[in-house]
Design an enzyme around this catalytic site. Structure first.
Site, PDB file in Angstrom:
ATOM      1  N   ILE B 134       0.431  -1.419   0.241  1.00 30.68           N
ATOM      2  CA  ILE B 134       0.007   0.108   0.345  1.00 30.68           C
ATOM      3  C   ILE B 134       0.943   1.398  -0.114  1.00 30.68           C
ATOM      4  O   ILE B 134       1.847   1.595   1.118  1.00 30.68           O
ATOM      5  CB  ILE B 134      -1.018  -0.304   1.629  1.00 30.68           C
ATOM      6  CG1 ILE B 134      -1.311  -1.199   1.664  1.00 30.68           C
ATOM      7  CG2 ILE B 134      -1.759   1.361   1.771  1.00 30.68           C
ATOM      8  CD1 ILE B 134      -2.672  -0.760   2.845  1.00 30.68           C
ATOM      9  N   GLY B 185       3.330 -20.345   7.274  1.00 28.87           N
ATOM     10  CA  GLY B 185       4.786 -19.143   6.960  1.00 28.87           C
ATOM     11  C   GLY B 185       3.849 -17.502   7.029  1.00 28.87           C
ATOM     12  O   GLY B 185       4.610 -16.746   6.753  1.00 28.87           O
ATOM     13  N   ASP B 199       5.324  -4.992  16.257  1.00 35.80           N
ATOM     14  CA  ASP B 199       5.153  -4.231  14.669  1.00 35.80           C
ATOM     15  C   ASP B 199       4.205  -3.471  13.900  1.00 35.80           C
ATOM     16  O   ASP B 199       4.666  -2.561  13.336  1.00 35.80           O
ATOM     17  CB  ASP B 199       5.171  -5.691  13.405  1.00 35.80           C
ATOM     18  CG  ASP B 199       5.326  -5.323  12.373  1.00 35.80           C
ATOM     19  OD1 ASP B 199       6.958  -5.272  11.633  1.00 35.80           O
ATOM     20  OD2 ASP B 199       4.722  -6.396  11.546  1.00 35.80           O
ATOM     21  N   LYS B 203       5.176   0.324  12.782  1.00 30.59           N
ATOM     22  CA  LYS B 203       4.979   1.051  11.879  1.00 30.59           C
ATOM     23  C   LYS B 203       3.756   2.365  12.390  1.00 30.59           C
ATOM     24  O   LYS B 203       3.279   3.695  11.260  1.00 30.59           O
ATOM     25  CB  LYS B 203       3.514  -0.005  11.277  1.00 30.59           C
ATOM     26  CG  LYS B 203       4.998  -1.326   9.852  1.00 30.59           C
ATOM     27  CD  LYS B 203       3.581  -2.598   9.841  1.00 30.59           C
ATOM     28  CE  LYS B 203       4.760  -3.095   9.470  1.00 30.59           C
ATOM     29  NZ  LYS B 203       3.823  -4.714   9.277  1.00 30.59           N
TER      30      LYS B 203
END
Lengths: 402, 402
Positions: B134, B185, B199, B203
């Site tokens: 994005i 995964g 995480d 951001k």
């Protein structure tokens, strides 16, 4: 850095630009280093009362006065087609960059104007021409530029989306929703350009041009508006989890192109189904990003001014060393992709079922009472056969149905 | 124009970059005029088999060899924090622009690295560091630049969104959904950084920094992960039209800032409620555009490479004459905005109702069986009183509830 601006037009968007520049002046200066000073405004009636403070600005109805003035950038928000193109042409020819919000004019003249800009090392910016405040133009040019785009699809007209939302949420008829849209200023007295999809077609053309780097003609866009939409179909399809949206669609099919504006059912779980009232959204499919969507206000003075002023800032702070212009026209595909359809029949369920079964066409029942069915993917010939064999009262494509 | 690239890292994203450049080579050249040639690749193990054709490219595990090579642009997709910062610092110091996807490193070192870039007239690009494919970074920098941004809120982590989607759609427990995410995964063997919101916090910090033009420290982001989410609450709230999402939120409250990552209920009709599995989306509120949303892939080799390569193209074709860097730290607000809450009690309905009525707290019943209630907007003190008075088992904010 000071930049002298000529503002051509002082309607809703022009007023928004003036007020935005005043309200966010410090922010714009501190983030871009630019001071914009509007030195001239072109209006058609110099006597009219305005919703913006124009003190210290030369307000004139004489374009020649502005053409001869010392300005750095022209911002066109006045509308008009051929004569406005000539005005923009003359600025670009003198190396003056132009920001425009004028999709009516661009849909016809953008190829010529970008040629003029290129020849005179100037630049044409038009973020506000498509999807109001949503920054889809700059995004296509600068952020999705590593992708081969295969499809662009969007809700590009706030008026029709408002009408369809009113019909969907409140069960209003098309006529009642249109009247309401006119009463609150979302639709014009003559709503043709909006409700017949012409406005959305212009924007679809501009998006297709960027997506595929091809020129297109407005008459290449297949048009179906919403004026014939029956509230009955919206209600029947609701039970099957479908929402009707007027979509502009541009897709590549084996190096040819299909451009269309038409009412299409989307799943209520699809991102586009949740874009309501005056909001717009653009879905883009690229070979790397797969899919992305950009959602925001499709209209409004300040919202559109947000796009206009971002162009103004970028015209000063960003220098594009390479700017591509399409050289060839995109060929129109004659082939139509298979699609699922919503079909409503004026026939008994048993008759409809018997025919579809005899033709081996797979379908789901949406409503036995009204004999509306949702087909699994069929081709053009099958659709034609259905129309020939049975009394079909309404047909809509269903987007992306399995 | 030929540009020689050093690619630092050859994992999923690095492989995606190589394959993207090969697959879309003609498109990139014709639209930007640039030919990118990867001349060097830095890997940790030169013996490993790769999913990309690296013939003709110098593949080395020696960063010094690359530091001394003649390259035009460095692309960092190898991860690592302090040592990687030093590598990027040394490129920028030599005037070589750097594209990075490394949010772990940027969340700590971006201020220093942008300072280095500024000093040496170089540039740091990091589109791929936030929300995968994005284009939210470029959009904040170049398209929403006429807006005073008040709030940024997004689904910024694909792993946790996948887990919450599995819980919501399939009724799985958190543990089962996590195991599935690890099996395919999407989640690491040690999932802490994802599931505890770290995480997403990185951001959120990067978005807040752009939105407010202030520096922030990672420890300023209030963190609540999803590891304690009980499937029971997702199911109960579903009946009230609410969907649980892990949101990164950054907002300005009277010149101070609230940055947080936490699971929050949103209305199922909200755009963010329809962002599922590995997809990401960012909502932005600006004073002119009101609200806009940007939706797309939050991860994936090709999807992230789409962002990396757009940065590579823009590093060549776009010259920003003015680039702003925040100078001050944003102050953390101590004040918490009033909010509606979902609260589940370990208490009989009558007792809960009696207390809330006695305190004049307005609420809707979600489930009498489990005594979960949805409050109308309350303040922090009221929430504390409720927790003190009754046995509260789960509390979640409800976004934007009336």
């Amino acid at each position: 850095m000071n930049k002298k601006i000529a503002l051509l037009g002082l309607g809703t968007v022009g007023t928004g630009v003036i007020n935005l520049l005043r309200e966010n002046e410090d922010l714009i200066h501190s983030s871009s280093g630019v001071n914009f000073t509007i030195t001239h405004i072109l209006v058609s009636n110099t006597e009219k009362t305005r919703n913006a403070d124009v003190s210290g600005i030369r307000v004139t109805d004489d374009i020649n006065e502005i053409q001869n003035a010392d300005i750095d950038l022209a911002v066109e928000v006045m509308g008009g087609i051929d004569s406005t193109k000539d005005v923009i042409h003359s600025f670009l020819s003198r190396g003056i960059p132009v920001v425009t919000a004028n999709k009516d004019m661009l849909a016809i003249h953008i190829d010529e104007l970008e040629g003029t800009a290129h020849k005179h090392q100037s630049h044409l910016y038009y973020e506000a021409a498509v999807a109001g405040g949503i920054p889809i133009i700059h995004t296509m040019q600068h952020s999705l530029n590593a992708n081969k785009i295969s499809k662009v699809m969007g809700i590009l007209n706030g008026t029709t989306n408002y009408i369809l939302s009113k019909m969907t949420f409140d069960g209003w008829t098309y006529q009642d929703a249109l009247k309401e849209a006119q009463a609150i200023g979302y639709a014009e007295a003559d709503p043709t350009a909006d409700v017949e999809g012409i406005d959305a077609a212009r924007k679809t053309l501009l998006l297709a041009r960027l997506a595929f780097n091809k020129k297109f003609k407005l008459e290449d866009v297949d048009l179906t508006g919403i004026s014939a939409v029956d509230i009955k179909d919206i209600k029947l399809a609701e039970n099957a989890g479908l929402t009707l949206k007027l979509l502009g669609v541009a897709e590549e099919i084996e190096n040819k192109y299909h451009l269309a504006v038409e009412p299409i059912f989307v799943s209520t779980k699809h991102q586009l189904a949740n874009v309501h009232y005056e909001k717009n959204a653009v879905f883009v499919n690229g070979n790397m990003i797969k899919e992305a969507m950009f959602y925001g206000p499709g209209a409004g003075g300040y919202e559109t001014a947000s796009a206009v002023v971002s162009d103004m800032i970028n015209s000063v702070t960003v220098k594009s060393e390479c700017s591509v212009r399409p050289e060839e026209y995109g060929l129109k595909t004659e082939e139509k992709a298979d699609s699922a359809y919503y079909i409503r029949f004026n026939a008994h369920l048993s008759e409809t079922e018997a025919y579809l079964a005899s033709e081996d066409i797979q379908f789901d029942i949406i409503s036995t009472a009204e004999t509306a069915v949702k087909t699994v993917k069929i081709n053009e010939a099958e659709l034609k056969n259905i129309k020939d064999a049975l009394a079909v009262e309404a047909v809509y494509k269903i987007n992306g149905a399995e």
